[in-house]
Design an enzyme around this catalytic site. Structure first.
Site, PDB file in Angstrom:
ATOM      1  N   CYS A   1       0.817  -1.225   0.000  1.00 34.92           N
ATOM      2  CA  CYS A   1       0.000   0.000   0.000  1.00 34.92           C
ATOM      3  C   CYS A   1       0.846   1.269   0.000  1.00 34.92           C
ATOM      4  O   CYS A   1       0.327   2.360  -0.227  1.00 34.92           O
ATOM      5  CB  CYS A   1      -0.930  -0.010   1.195  1.00 34.92           C
ATOM      6  SG  CYS A   1      -1.936  -1.496   1.230  1.00 34.92           S
TER       7      CYS A   1
ATOM      8  N   HIS B   1      -9.013   2.897  -1.935  1.00 36.13           N
ATOM      9  CA  HIS B   1      -7.590   2.642  -1.730  1.00 36.13           C
ATOM     10  C   HIS B   1      -7.020   1.755  -2.835  1.00 36.13           C
ATOM     11  O   HIS B   1      -6.922   0.545  -2.681  1.00 36.13           O
ATOM     12  CB  HIS B   1      -7.409   2.002  -0.344  1.00 36.13           C
ATOM     13  CG  HIS B   1      -6.057   1.453  -0.073  1.00 36.13           C
ATOM     14  ND1 HIS B   1      -4.895   2.057  -0.514  1.00 36.13           N
ATOM     15  CD2 HIS B   1      -5.658   0.341   0.613  1.00 36.13           C
ATOM     16  CE1 HIS B   1      -3.867   1.336  -0.130  1.00 36.13           C
ATOM     17  NE2 HIS B   1      -4.297   0.283   0.543  1.00 36.13           N
TER      18      HIS B   1
ATOM     19  N   CYS C   1       0.478   2.798   6.017  1.00 43.46           N
ATOM     20  CA  CYS C   1       0.831   1.464   6.491  1.00 43.46           C
ATOM     21  C   CYS C   1       0.811   0.515   5.290  1.00 43.46           C
ATOM     22  O   CYS C   1       0.151   0.789   4.294  1.00 43.46           O
ATOM     23  CB  CYS C   1      -0.159   0.982   7.547  1.00 43.46           C
ATOM     24  SG  CYS C   1      -1.853   0.900   6.948  1.00 43.46           S
TER      25      CYS C   1
HETATM   26  C1  LIG Z   1     -14.336  -5.206   3.920  1.00 49.59           C
HETATM   27  C2  LIG Z   1     -14.666  -5.834   2.571  1.00 49.59           C
HETATM   28  C3  LIG Z   1     -14.506  -7.358   2.668  1.00 49.59           C
HETATM   29  C4  LIG Z   1     -16.118  -5.483   2.267  1.00 49.59           C
HETATM   30  O1  LIG Z   1     -16.400  -5.891   0.985  1.00 49.59           O
HETATM   31  P1  LIG Z   1     -17.903  -5.921   0.427  1.00 49.59           P
HETATM   32  O2  LIG Z   1     -18.694  -6.910   1.186  1.00 49.59           O
HETATM   33  O3  LIG Z   1     -17.809  -6.035  -1.046  1.00 49.59           O
HETATM   34  O4  LIG Z   1     -18.401  -4.463   0.839  1.00 49.59           O
HETATM   35  P2  LIG Z   1     -19.685  -3.693   0.402  1.00 49.59           P
HETATM   36  O5  LIG Z   1     -19.292  -2.312   0.037  1.00 49.59           O
HETATM   37  O6  LIG Z   1     -20.519  -4.469  -0.545  1.00 49.59           O
HETATM   38  O7  LIG Z   1     -20.440  -3.531   1.771  1.00 49.59           O
HETATM   39  C5  LIG Z   1     -21.148  -4.619   2.390  1.00 49.59           C
HETATM   40  C6  LIG Z   1     -22.467  -4.058   2.887  1.00 49.59           C
HETATM   41  O8  LIG Z   1     -22.206  -3.014   3.821  1.00 49.59           O
HETATM   42  C7  LIG Z   1     -22.865  -1.828   3.416  1.00 49.59           C
HETATM   43  N1  LIG Z   1     -22.012  -0.691   3.755  1.00 49.59           N
HETATM   44  C8  LIG Z   1     -20.670  -0.591   3.553  1.00 49.59           C
HETATM   45  N2  LIG Z   1     -20.252   0.597   4.008  1.00 49.59           N
HETATM   46  C9  LIG Z   1     -21.322   1.235   4.505  1.00 49.59           C
HETATM   47  C10 LIG Z   1     -21.507   2.489   5.104  1.00 49.59           C
HETATM   48  N3  LIG Z   1     -20.478   3.342   5.311  1.00 49.59           N
HETATM   49  N4  LIG Z   1     -22.736   2.852   5.498  1.00 49.59           N
HETATM   50  C11 LIG Z   1     -23.779   2.020   5.310  1.00 49.59           C
HETATM   51  N5  LIG Z   1     -23.665   0.806   4.745  1.00 49.59           N
HETATM   52  C12 LIG Z   1     -22.459   0.430   4.334  1.00 49.59           C
HETATM   53  C13 LIG Z   1     -23.043  -1.984   1.920  1.00 49.59           C
HETATM   54  O9  LIG Z   1     -24.124  -1.199   1.438  1.00 49.59           O
HETATM   55  C14 LIG Z   1     -23.306  -3.441   1.769  1.00 49.59           C
HETATM   56  O10 LIG Z   1     -24.655  -3.681   2.084  1.00 49.59           O
HETATM   57  P3  LIG Z   1     -25.513  -4.752   1.244  1.00 49.59           P
HETATM   58  O11 LIG Z   1     -24.833  -6.076   1.500  1.00 49.59           O
HETATM   59  O12 LIG Z   1     -26.862  -4.622   1.835  1.00 49.59           O
HETATM   60  O13 LIG Z   1     -25.408  -4.320  -0.176  1.00 49.59           O
HETATM   61  C15 LIG Z   1     -13.730  -5.304   1.455  1.00 49.59           C
HETATM   62  O14 LIG Z   1     -13.988  -3.930   1.235  1.00 49.59           O
HETATM   63  C16 LIG Z   1     -12.290  -5.486   1.822  1.00 49.59           C
HETATM   64  O15 LIG Z   1     -11.743  -6.578   1.693  1.00 49.59           O
HETATM   65  N6  LIG Z   1     -11.639  -4.413   2.323  1.00 49.59           N
HETATM   66  C17 LIG Z   1     -10.295  -4.486   2.822  1.00 49.59           C
HETATM   67  C18 LIG Z   1      -9.326  -4.279   1.729  1.00 49.59           C
HETATM   68  C19 LIG Z   1      -7.936  -4.437   2.243  1.00 49.59           C
HETATM   69  O16 LIG Z   1      -7.602  -5.374   2.941  1.00 49.59           O
HETATM   70  N7  LIG Z   1      -7.108  -3.504   1.899  1.00 49.59           N
HETATM   71  C20 LIG Z   1      -5.752  -3.524   2.304  1.00 49.59           C
HETATM   72  C21 LIG Z   1      -5.604  -2.540   3.340  1.00 49.59           C
HETATM   73  S1  LIG Z   1      -3.977  -2.636   4.009  1.00 49.59           S
END
Ligand SMILES: CC(C)(COP(=O)(O)OP(=O)(O)OC[C@H]1O[C@@H](n2cnc3c(N)ncnc32)[C@H](O)[C@@H]1OP(=O)(O)O)[C@@H](O)C(=O)NCCC(=O)NCCS
Length: 429
Positions: free
Chosen positions: A92, A386, A416
């Site tokens: 990242c 990101h 990070c």
């Molecule tokens: C966390 C993670 C698994 C979520 O993925 P996802 O399930 O595709 O996420 P979504 O955006 O579809 O959100 C899931 C649900 O939460 C809801 N949601 C997410 N953020 C929200 C918010 N801020 N407010 C309201 N609802 C929210 C979505 O609407 C969705 O609802 P639904 O299932 O009814 O459609 C994914 O984003 C991820 O792997 N992130 C980490 C990435 C990472 O590791 N990066 C490296 C960093 S070092």
């Protein structure tokens, strides 16, 4: 400033809209995304491409067809064909690495004008074959006869056939980034409520920065030609309608029974690119540019990934400050990559901790408290998204722009990264 007396200026920088993987850029080639923002940078900065002496670009999920996407970028963006270029990977923090590599080149006097940045296309990640199938295909391609080719596939089982998608998992621990963030939340006692409050703030500050034009100034549209063609002009992950109540209803993703890390307080998988134009102070003056900010110092640090994987910035920040002969209280503005709210809040906690200072940094006083009102004033990675390879450049662009707007004297970027690495860059005006 380096011993050579050469200061490096951030002259200009732009990013593409950051969009959720699988949406607006899903059918775009990763090189096209990098090319688009780099051409915009050259045009908006009104820079003769012939001036560019080196290009360094970050990229993590490396596309099979571009082993050195930075060099492909030179050729695709109309930069001089004799411009050397290299692609860097530091998870990242890849674009932070690209930028500090550019700083090294310029400070040593090896170049005066460098473009650094990064790109990530998580919509289109390279899908690997299982090692036995890959070996069989290589062997078949080298075989001299049809019989030899067929022989190459002997011994393969059904289990060898499915492709293997890349995982955001630490090799040494087997834990995903999200599981590691979950562990940090537990070890540091970071509450769900505090994580959600930080996530809400990320969305609110990002929305406000679009509304008042600050983000529009640093985001360059991307023209997608398929499906009739359209311009993608805005980030698409910012949720204006989110609230503490809605965030509080989301189920934990990485520890379903006892966890606190949710889709709402994590950064999403994202496509995007960002390019920054760096110049020596003298060259900028000669070409008539006024840098937005100068790079004062930087530092990288690393921790044992099995402990607190994403806590690297708590080590890199004091080191970068020490190299700049500054204290945290001197810093006017902070741009901190938000992989997860739990990681941001854990970093604040460590910086404020006397025990951490004594046990881990060998200093008698805490590094200091970061005034939350000075952090991520144009939103953070939770709201903006990101794209791994580009985030470090996005942070530097935003910080330099906000420093310029506020006439702020000193700014700090932190990122990070997987592997337990942390990056920090200090900017000055
Ligand atoms: C966390 C993670 C698994 C979520 O993925 P996802 O399930 O595709 O996420 P979504 O955006 O579809 O959100 C899931 C649900 O939460 C809801 N949601 C997410 N953020 C929200 C918010 N801020 N407010 C309201 N609802 C929210 C979505 O609407 C969705 O609802 P639904 O299932 O009814 O459609 C994914 O984003 C991820 O792997 N992130 C980490 C990435 C990472 O590791 N990066 C490296 C960093 S070092």
């Amino acid at each position: 400033m380096a011993e050579t007396g050469r200061r490096v200026g951030i002259v200009a920088g732009f990013r593409t809209p950051f969009v959720r993987a699988g949406t607006d850029f899903a059918r775009l080639d990763v090189l096209e995304l990098a090319r688009s923002v780099t051409v915009e940078l050259l045009q908006r900065a009104a820079l003769d491409p012939a001036q560019v002496e080196h290009v360094i670009y970050g990229n993590v999920t490396r596309p099979v067809q571009y082993t050195n996407i930075a060099r492909e970028l030179v050729l695709a963006a109309g930069l001089p064909k004799r411009t050397p270029a290299d692609t860097v990977t530091l998870a990242c923090a890849s674009a932070a690495q690209a930028i500090t590599d550019a700083v090294n080149l310029i400070e040593r006097g090896y170049a005066d004008v460098v473009i650094a940045g990064g790109v990530e296309m998580l919509s289109n990640v390279p899908i690997a074959l299982s090692p036995p199938l890959a070996r069989a295909l290589v062997s078949a391609s080298q075989a001299k006869s049809m019989g030899g080719r067929l022989q190459s596939f002997r011994g393969l089982g059904l289990a060898d056939l499915p492709p293997q998608a890349p995982k955001i998992t630490e090799t040494s621990t087997g834990l995903s980034m999200g599981q590691s963030a979950e562990l940090m939340a537990k070890l540091n006692g970071i509450s769900r409520a505090d994580q959600d409050a930080w996530a809400l703030r990320s969305h609110q500050t990002a929305a406000a920065a679009w509304d008042d034009g600050r983000l529009a100034d640093e985001v360059a549209p991307v023209y997608v030609v398929d499906n009739g063609g359209r311009a993608v002009t805005r980030d698409n992950h910012i949720r204006r309608d989110t609230s503490l109540e809605k965030l509080g209803q989301l189920k934990p993703v990485f520890d379903r029974s006892y966890g606190t890390v949710t889709a709402g307080n994590s950064s999403p998988l994202t496509d995007g690119a960002a390019s920054v134009l760096l110049m020596s102070e003298a060259k900028a003056a000669a070409l008539g540019y006024t840098p937005k900010a100068f790079v004062r110092s930087y530092a990288y640090a690393a921790v044992d990934p099995s402990e607190q994987l994403l806590i690297g910035p708590a080590y890199a920040i004091p080191l970068a400050l020490q190299r700049a002969a500054l204290e945290l209280r001197d810093i006017d503005l902070v741009e901190m990559h938000e992989a997860f709210a739990a990681q941001v809040l854990s970093t604040f906690q460590k910086l404020e901790s006397k025990t951490f200072a004594e046990d881990e940094l060998g200093r008698s006083t805490p590094v200091g408290t970061i005034d939350r009102e000075k952090v991520n004033l144009r939103g953070g990675s939770i709201a903006l998204g990101h794209p791994f390879g580009a985030t470090g450049a996005r942070c530097v662009i935003t910080l330099a722009n906000e420093m310029e707007r506020q006439s702020a004297g000193l700014g700090l970027v932190s990122v990070c990264a997987a592997g337990g690495v942390g990056a920090a860059i200090v900017l000055e005006r």
